[in-house]
Design a protein around this motif. Structure first.
Motif, PDB file in Angstrom:
ATOM      1  N   ASP A 194       0.858  -1.179   0.000  1.00 41.83           N
ATOM      2  CA  ASP A 194       0.000   0.000   0.000  1.00 41.83           C
ATOM      3  C   ASP A 194       0.897   1.233   0.000  1.00 41.83           C
ATOM      4  OD1 ASP A 194      -1.971   1.847   0.175  1.00 41.83           O
ATOM      5  OD2 ASP A 194      -2.654   1.330   2.185  1.00 41.83           O
ATOM      6  N   PHE A 195       0.890   1.968  -1.114  1.00 44.82           N
ATOM      7  CA  PHE A 195       1.754   3.136  -1.256  1.00 44.82           C
ATOM      8  C   PHE A 195       1.097   4.416  -0.755  1.00 44.82           C
ATOM      9  CE2 PHE A 195       3.708   0.094  -4.030  1.00 44.82           C
ATOM     10  CZ  PHE A 195       5.056   0.368  -3.928  1.00 44.82           C
ATOM     11  N   GLN A 196      -0.043   4.280  -0.084  1.00 49.17           N
ATOM     12  CA  GLN A 196      -0.620   5.443   0.603  1.00 49.17           C
ATOM     13  C   GLN A 196       0.100   5.727   1.917  1.00 49.17           C
ATOM     14  OE1 GLN A 196      -5.201   5.540   0.261  1.00 49.17           O
ATOM     15  NE2 GLN A 196      -4.718   3.378   0.246  1.00 49.17           N
ATOM     16  N   LEU A 197       0.547   4.658   2.581  1.00 49.62           N
ATOM     17  CA  LEU A 197       1.098   4.775   3.930  1.00 49.62           C
ATOM     18  C   LEU A 197       2.581   5.122   3.855  1.00 49.62           C
ATOM     19  CD1 LEU A 197      -0.700   1.692   5.479  1.00 49.62           C
ATOM     20  CD2 LEU A 197      -1.243   4.096   5.851  1.00 49.62           C
ATOM     21  N   VAL A 198       2.869   6.378   3.597  1.00 48.01           N
ATOM     22  CA  VAL A 198       4.245   6.854   3.536  1.00 48.01           C
ATOM     23  C   VAL A 198       4.598   7.525   4.867  1.00 48.01           C
ATOM     24  CG1 VAL A 198       4.095   7.183   1.055  1.00 48.01           C
ATOM     25  CG2 VAL A 198       3.576   9.094   2.574  1.00 48.01           C
ATOM     26  N   ARG A 199       5.895   7.788   5.042  1.00 49.47           N
ATOM     27  CA  ARG A 199       6.358   8.525   6.218  1.00 49.47           C
ATOM     28  C   ARG A 199       7.433   9.505   5.775  1.00 49.47           C
ATOM     29  NH1 ARG A 199       9.397   9.255  10.824  1.00 49.47           N
ATOM     30  NH2 ARG A 199      11.237   8.338   9.850  1.00 49.47           N
ATOM     31  N   LYS A 200       7.326  10.737   6.252  1.00 53.08           N
ATOM     32  CA  LYS A 200       8.243  11.791   5.844  1.00 53.08           C
ATOM     33  C   LYS A 200       9.539  11.725   6.644  1.00 53.08           C
ATOM     34  CE  LYS A 200       4.639  15.093   4.490  1.00 53.08           C
ATOM     35  NZ  LYS A 200       4.085  16.446   4.720  1.00 53.08           N
ATOM     36  N   VAL A 201      10.595  12.193   6.000  1.00 56.01           N
ATOM     37  CA  VAL A 201      11.882  12.276   6.684  1.00 56.01           C
ATOM     38  C   VAL A 201      11.833  13.319   7.793  1.00 56.01           C
ATOM     39  CG1 VAL A 201      14.341  12.773   6.372  1.00 56.01           C
ATOM     40  CG2 VAL A 201      13.090  11.522   4.617  1.00 56.01           C
TER      41      VAL A 201
END
Length: 733
Positions: free
Chosen positions: A288-295
């Protein structure tokens, strides 16, 4: 006050009195001094940037005040976690079966949650206490002290209350007895009612409400006069809850709801009850490429509290040493981006995690998950399959359903270190994703043609992403450990909802499967009755040794006569094959040009012609199928472009097969004739190319591995390999 005037590269110094006349003295500042000033400024900026970089790495000897306070809070919460849990459990069950007032032994005890929730009373004392209005009194403690605290009730209202504490126990333990959760582990000044925190938890996992949104909703529900004229002791409840308060409370709810800490065989909420001791365990994989996390969300402060679902550190170490990802996909469906290391680049440097890769069983229950640092590489799926096989009980078959199962299967076959997985698992494509693949992949990897899968569609992980993807706006700004804990709480809630409905869903699925079995048998019986006389179990008749010898001799003569396309290696291979055929059987009397030779060659040509016609009809049916499918989509859509490429490739295969057939026979056929499926010429071999028989032939042929196909058998293939079975370098999905 003296005035300083500035000119270009010249500075007028303050007035100076020189001698009796007080003359003004000008002093020029050299260019060298200005240059030194600029260099010193650059050095100071570099030193400050280095210092900031060191601070960001959270080195112990360069800790900031915020860093040290956060670490102290985390350590203190860890020490208090067990005590708070024990107090909460002891409150749920009476420790002594006697009344706290009259000391009478009785099994019928009552507890008033409004006036004295920490006391167990008998029925007579309870009625006596609530008979008339009365004032509550405090318990007499030794060495007690009082302290003013801000208490946030279950409706979000703030109250200043004088609380009594005893030195014999910590303040958070005392607050927990009153169903109040402390805002900090040491000397708390603010406490929230546990019902308020339970509301936050329920709205978070069920309605995907962030803590910030909940706090703003609390403020919005108050009247405007209250907001303007009532002063609040705590200006921002959100900042209070974000100091590890809510994370600890969520983990507290998990521990108090599951009893696996008392005995390891008790459920921890992360195992599917319906998959217990099943002969075949079906698992679907996807990312699932919705669940990203920012640096910019920060670095990790420690390990996550939940360890049931996520495998964070293990996958990072595994992918560092994994070298099995190929630069281009090996399977038939090379159009998919998943599994391609060239297309799986990290698209932006602002993301520390690009997606979440996970799995779910056939009952849609979550299994194992981890975050991706790159795109959807094949190494991630191989790692997850290994972990799932380790988790699976001995004697249980593991069936994996993946969007690109065809590509993964080829990858495992060619892998030096993971080829053993091919014999341990079975692969198939989820039912809805199979329509993106070509027809040969649909037949090989369709779940409807795989034993042990039943009516499982393999799309359970997609249903899970529809729920979990709504946390994307919340988790992208969280630290790694808090992100894992929140997603784990959401997975536990999702799995618990599924288990609560097992009594209804499993019965409904069983009834549906029973009805479909009866209707399928009836439809199959009708289809078989219309194909009477056809031998569905017979596969194409293989050529005899003499026929193989004649065909090989003819092929060698044609190759030698064609000087433009002469191939020395192929000639040598055909000569070696003739020698092997002679060694099997005495073929000295079978000379080219003899009557026996021509008879055997004519018989071989007939068998090949029949095989070509069967293959040609299958290709025509597939082209018609693709054309009908292409009419459902508009021009310009990605799937329409993909289907157009397949239709173009199908036309080229049909033309090649027609050319080979015309070389073997005097009767010539054309493309227009074969594409007319209602042509009377097809009725001569209708029994040999029925749809059921073609499926049986296709499955039997493709059961063979590539290594099992001998050199002799590959030479007997006319023109090219079977279109439906083996991957072709020009074939795309």
């Amino acid at each position: 006050m003296p005035i300083t005037r500035t000119r270009t590269r010249t500075v007028v110094a303050p007035y100076q009195q020189i001698g009796r006349r007080g003359k003004l003295a000008k002093r020029k500042v050299s260019l060298h001094r200005e240059h030194l000033c600029r260099e010193n400024k650059k050095k100071s900026v570099e030193v400050m940037s280095e210092q900031m970089a060191v601070d960001q790495e959270y080195l112990p000897h360069h800790e900031t005040k915020y860093t040290s306070e956060k670490k102290n809070r985390r350590q203190t919460w860890e020490t208090l976690r067990a005590d708070i849990l024990n107090i909460a459990r002891n409150q749920q069950i009476p420790q002594v079966l006697s009344c706290h007032v009259c000391q009478r032994d009785t099994a019928n005890l009552f507890r008033c949650l409004d006036c004295a929730p920490w006391q167990d009373l008998c029925q007579d004392c309870l009625q006596e206490r609530h008979k008339f209005p009365h004032l509550h009194h405090f318990e007499s403690w030794r060495e007690r002290y009082q302290k003013d605290m801000v208490v946030v009730d279950d409706k979000g209202r703030q109250h200043i209350r004088c609380m009594q504490f005893c030195k014999c126990e910590l303040e958070p333990i005392t607050l927990m007895k009153f169903h109040l959760w402390p805002a900090s582990p040491k000397h708390p000044k603010v406490a929230s009612h546990t019902d308020l925190l339970r509301w936050i938890y329920a709205l978070s996992v069920e309605c995907h409400v962030s803590v910030k949104g909940f706090c703003e909703a609390l403020r919005a529900r108050l009247p405007k006069q209250h907001q303007d004229f009532v002063s609040l002791e705590v200006k921002s409840i959100y900042k209070v809850l974000m100091k590890e308060t809510l994370e600890e409370f969520r983990y507290f709810l998990y521990n108090i709801s599951h009893l696996h800490q008392f005995h390891p065989q008790l459920s921890n909420g992360a195992e599917c009850a319906a998959c217990y001791k099943l002969p075949t365990k079906v698992i679907s994989l996807d990312a699932d490429f919705q669940l990203v996390r920012k640096v910019s969300s920060g670095n990790s402060w420690g390990k996550s509290k939940h360890t049931s679902f996520f495998l964070e550190q293990e996958v990072d170490e595994y992918m560092k040493s994994y070298s099995g990802d190929s630069k281009t996909p090996d399977g038939d469906c090379s159009v998919f981006q998943a599994g391609n290391s060239l297309r799986a680049k990290n698209k932006t440097a602002k993301l520390s995690e690009t997606a979440v890769f996970g799995s779910a069983c056939r009952h849609d229950f979550p299994q194992l998950f981890f975050g991706l640092k790159h795109g959807e590489r094949l190494g991630y799926s191989v790692f997850l399959i290994e972990k799932l096989s380790e988790k699976t009980q001995v004697g249980t078959n593991l069936h994996i359903m993946y969007d690109i199962a065809c590509v993964l299967h080829r990858h495992l076959q060619k892998s030096q270190h993971h080829s053993y997985l091919v014999n341990k698992i079975k692969l198939s494509v989820p039912i809805f994703h199979s329509y993106e693949h070509k027809q040969s992949c649909q037949i090989l990897y369709s779940p409807r043609r795989t034993e042990g899968v039943g009516l499982s569609d393999g799309e359970g992980v997609e249903r899970l992403w529809s729920y979990l993807g709504k946390f994307a706006s919340i988790t992208k700004e969280m630290t790694p450990e808090n992100r894992v804990d929140l997603l784990s709480d959401a997975l536990l809630h999702f799995g618990q909802n599924i288990q609560d409905k097992f009594a209804i869903t499993l019965v409904r699925r069983y009834e549906k499967a029973t009805q479909m079995e009866l209707s399928s048998k009836a439809a199959l019986q009708d289809l078989l009755s219309s194909q009477q006389g056809a031998d569905f179990g017979r596969i194409e008749k293989p050529l005899s040794t003499e026929e193989e010898y004649c065909v090989t001799s003819e092929t060698l003569d044609k190759l030698r006569s064609d000087n433009l396309r002469r191939n020395t290696k192929q000639e040598q291979r055909l000569e070696n094959k003739l020698e092997r055929l002679k060694a099997k059987k005495n073929l000295c009397n079978l000379t080219p040009g003899s009557e026996r030779f021509m008879t055997r060659l004519s018989s071989a040509h007939k068998e090949k012609s029949k095989s070509l016609l069967t293959k040609l009809r299958h290709q025509c049916i597939e082209k018609v199928y693709l054309q009908e499918l292409n009419r459902k989509y508009s021009r310009g859509q990605s799937i329409a472009i993909r289907l157009s490429r397949q239709i173009k490739a199908s036309r080229s295969y049909i033309d090649k097969t027609i050319a080979i057939y015309n070389d073997l026979n005097h009767e010539q056929i054309t493309y227009e004739q074969v594409m007319d499926l209602n042509n009377p010429g097809w009725h001569e071999f209708t029994s040999d190319c029925s749809p059921i028989k073609k499926v049986l032939e296709y499955e039997n042929i493709n059961d063979l591995e590539e290594d099992e196909i001998t050199e002799d058998e590959s030479d007997l293939r006319v023109g090219e390999e079977l279109y439906a079975g083996i991957a072709d370098e020009e074939d795309t999905c």
